[in-house]
Design a protein around this motif. Structure first.
Motif, PDB file in Angstrom:
ATOM      1  N   GLY A  43       0.777  -1.230   0.000  1.00 15.71           N
ATOM      2  CA  GLY A  43       0.000   0.000   0.000  1.00 15.71           C
ATOM      3  C   GLY A  43       0.807   1.278   0.000  1.00 15.71           C
ATOM      4  N   GLY A  44       2.115   1.156   0.094  1.00 17.80           N
ATOM      5  CA  GLY A  44       2.933   2.354   0.061  1.00 17.80           C
ATOM      6  C   GLY A  44       2.947   2.978  -1.321  1.00 17.80           C
ATOM      7  N   GLY A  45       3.532   4.174  -1.394  1.00 18.43           N
ATOM      8  CA  GLY A  45       3.619   4.844  -2.682  1.00 18.43           C
ATOM      9  C   GLY A  45       3.979   6.302  -2.525  1.00 18.43           C
ATOM     10  N   LEU A  46       3.808   7.043  -3.613  1.00 20.55           N
ATOM     11  CA  LEU A  46       4.097   8.472  -3.649  1.00 20.55           C
ATOM     12  C   LEU A  46       2.782   9.237  -3.608  1.00 20.55           C
ATOM     13  N   VAL A  47       2.692  10.203  -2.713  1.00 17.85           N
ATOM     14  CA  VAL A  47       1.467  10.987  -2.563  1.00 17.85           C
ATOM     15  C   VAL A  47       1.847  12.431  -2.264  1.00 17.85           C
ATOM     16  N   GLN A  48       1.005  13.337  -2.658  1.00 15.77           N
ATOM     17  CA  GLN A  48       1.239  14.739  -2.355  1.00 15.77           C
ATOM     18  C   GLN A  48       0.848  15.048  -0.914  1.00 15.77           C
ATOM     19  N   ALA A  49       1.450  16.079  -0.365  1.00 16.61           N
ATOM     20  CA  ALA A  49       1.104  16.508   0.988  1.00 16.61           C
ATOM     21  C   ALA A  49      -0.399  16.789   1.065  1.00 16.61           C
ATOM     22  N   GLY A  50      -0.998  16.336   2.156  1.00 14.89           N
ATOM     23  CA  GLY A  50      -2.430  16.454   2.334  1.00 14.89           C
ATOM     24  C   GLY A  50      -3.208  15.254   1.855  1.00 14.89           C
ATOM     25  N   GLY A  51      -2.543  14.369   1.144  1.00 15.31           N
ATOM     26  CA  GLY A  51      -3.193  13.188   0.605  1.00 15.31           C
ATOM     27  C   GLY A  51      -3.292  12.060   1.616  1.00 15.31           C
ATOM     28  N   SER A  52      -3.792  10.924   1.125  1.00 16.25           N
ATOM     29  CA  SER A  52      -4.023   9.765   1.995  1.00 16.25           C
ATOM     30  C   SER A  52      -3.459   8.505   1.366  1.00 16.25           C
ATOM     31  N   LEU A  53      -3.110   7.563   2.218  1.00 14.73           N
ATOM     32  CA  LEU A  53      -2.724   6.217   1.821  1.00 14.73           C
ATOM     33  C   LEU A  53      -3.243   5.257   2.872  1.00 14.73           C
ATOM     34  N   ARG A  54      -3.501   4.017   2.455  1.00 18.90           N
ATOM     35  CA  ARG A  54      -3.821   2.977   3.420  1.00 18.90           C
ATOM     36  C   ARG A  54      -2.828   1.841   3.254  1.00 18.90           C
ATOM     37  N   LEU A  55      -2.105   1.578   4.314  1.00 20.40           N
ATOM     38  CA  LEU A  55      -1.164   0.462   4.334  1.00 20.40           C
ATOM     39  C   LEU A  55      -1.858  -0.784   4.868  1.00 20.40           C
ATOM     40  N   SER A  56      -1.462  -1.916   4.336  1.00 21.43           N
ATOM     41  CA  SER A  56      -1.975  -3.198   4.814  1.00 21.43           C
ATOM     42  C   SER A  56      -0.807  -4.067   5.239  1.00 21.43           C
ATOM     43  N   CYS A  57      -1.054  -4.908   6.216  1.00 24.26           N
ATOM     44  CA  CYS A  57      -0.067  -5.879   6.679  1.00 24.26           C
ATOM     45  C   CYS A  57      -0.766  -7.225   6.792  1.00 24.26           C
ATOM     46  N   ALA A  58      -0.451  -8.110   5.870  1.00 31.27           N
ATOM     47  CA  ALA A  58      -1.056  -9.440   5.864  1.00 31.27           C
ATOM     48  C   ALA A  58      -0.182 -10.382   6.671  1.00 31.27           C
ATOM     49  N   ALA A  59      -0.781 -11.038   7.631  1.00 30.73           N
ATOM     50  CA  ALA A  59      -0.061 -11.947   8.511  1.00 30.73           C
ATOM     51  C   ALA A  59      -0.439 -13.387   8.221  1.00 30.73           C
ATOM     52  N   SER A  60       0.527 -14.247   8.299  1.00 31.27           N
ATOM     53  CA  SER A  60       0.263 -15.682   8.188  1.00 31.27           C
ATOM     54  C   SER A  60       0.947 -16.385   9.344  1.00 31.27           C
ATOM     55  N   GLY A  61       0.341 -17.461   9.770  1.00 31.12           N
ATOM     56  CA  GLY A  61       0.861 -18.151  10.931  1.00 31.12           C
ATOM     57  C   GLY A  61      -0.308 -18.555  11.799  1.00 31.12           C
ATOM     58  N   ARG A  62      -0.148 -19.610  12.515  1.00 33.31           N
ATOM     59  CA  ARG A  62      -1.278 -20.240  13.179  1.00 33.31           C
ATOM     60  C   ARG A  62      -1.943 -19.339  14.215  1.00 33.31           C
ATOM     61  N   THR A  63      -1.177 -18.534  14.925  1.00 31.90           N
ATOM     62  CA  THR A  63      -1.776 -17.734  15.996  1.00 31.90           C
ATOM     63  C   THR A  63      -1.613 -16.239  15.765  1.00 31.90           C
ATOM     64  N   SER A  64      -1.417 -15.820  14.528  1.00 30.11           N
ATOM     65  CA  SER A  64      -1.141 -14.406  14.266  1.00 30.11           C
ATOM     66  C   SER A  64      -2.268 -13.505  14.721  1.00 30.11           C
ATOM     67  N   SER A  65      -3.519 -13.972  14.687  1.00 26.62           N
ATOM     68  CA  SER A  65      -4.642 -13.115  15.064  1.00 26.62           C
ATOM     69  C   SER A  65      -4.696 -12.880  16.570  1.00 26.62           C
ATOM     70  N   SER A  66      -3.888 -13.583  17.344  1.00 31.42           N
ATOM     71  CA  SER A  66      -3.917 -13.402  18.787  1.00 31.42           C
ATOM     72  C   SER A  66      -2.826 -12.450  19.278  1.00 31.42           C
ATOM     73  N   TYR A  67      -2.062 -11.874  18.361  1.00 30.62           N
ATOM     74  CA  TYR A  67      -0.965 -11.007  18.746  1.00 30.62           C
ATOM     75  C   TYR A  67      -1.330  -9.539  18.636  1.00 30.62           C
ATOM     76  N   GLY A  68      -0.758  -8.740  19.522  1.00 31.62           N
ATOM     77  CA  GLY A  68      -0.765  -7.319  19.294  1.00 31.62           C
ATOM     78  C   GLY A  68       0.108  -7.003  18.092  1.00 31.62           C
ATOM     79  N   MET A  69      -0.243  -5.921  17.390  1.00 31.15           N
ATOM     80  CA  MET A  69       0.485  -5.560  16.175  1.00 31.15           C
ATOM     81  C   MET A  69       0.854  -4.083  16.224  1.00 31.15           C
ATOM     82  N   GLY A  70       1.990  -3.760  15.657  1.00 35.87           N
ATOM     83  CA  GLY A  70       2.436  -2.375  15.624  1.00 35.87           C
ATOM     84  C   GLY A  70       2.881  -1.949  14.244  1.00 35.87           C
TER      85      GLY A  70
END
Length: 123
Positions: free
Chosen positions: A8-35
């Motif tokens: 989701g990264g990229g080049l954007v002008q000041a004032g613009g928006s982006l949405r980053l995504s982080c896809a996790a895989s692993g048996r218990t990934s949904s039980s972890y805090g994320m940063g």
């Protein structure tokens, strides 16, 4: 073991928006805090935002409060960082991380890391 892949990264002008995504895989990934962290050239990696396993608790660094929103969809094993009102000083490589210890705003306390995605904000 948990694998993290940012997008989701990229080049954007000041004032613009982006949405980053982080896809996790692993048996218990949904039980972890994320940063989300970021690292600009010549600077240390800095904390941006944290979300607990349920999504019910979030924390932000002061410089992004009111502009960035962290969220997660455990059904999709994905964490998001919605970034609005972007500024040139937000330019950095953004990393997601999983399974922190007690210090959720300290990079050294996270066990798993993604490869990062570049965000560039032009003035």
């Amino acid at each position: 073991q948990v694998q993290l892949v940012e997008s989701g990264g990229g080049l954007v002008q000041a004032g613009g928006s982006l949405r980053l995504s982080c896809a996790a895989s692993g048996r218990t990934s949904s039980s972890y805090g994320m940063g989300w962290f970021r690292q600009a050239p010549g600077k240390e990696r800095e904390f941006v935002a944290y979300i607990n396993w349920s999504g019910g608790s979030t924390t932000y660094t002061d410089s992004v409060k009111g502009r960035f929103t962290i969220s997660r969809d455990n059904a999709k094993n994905t964490v998001y960082l919605q970034m609005n009102s972007l500024k040139p000083e937000d330019t950095a490589v953004y990393y997601c991380a999983a399974r922190p210890g007690l210090r959720i705003n300290r990079a050294y306390d996270y066990e798993y890391w993604g490869q990062g995605t570049q965000v560039t904000v032009s003035s």
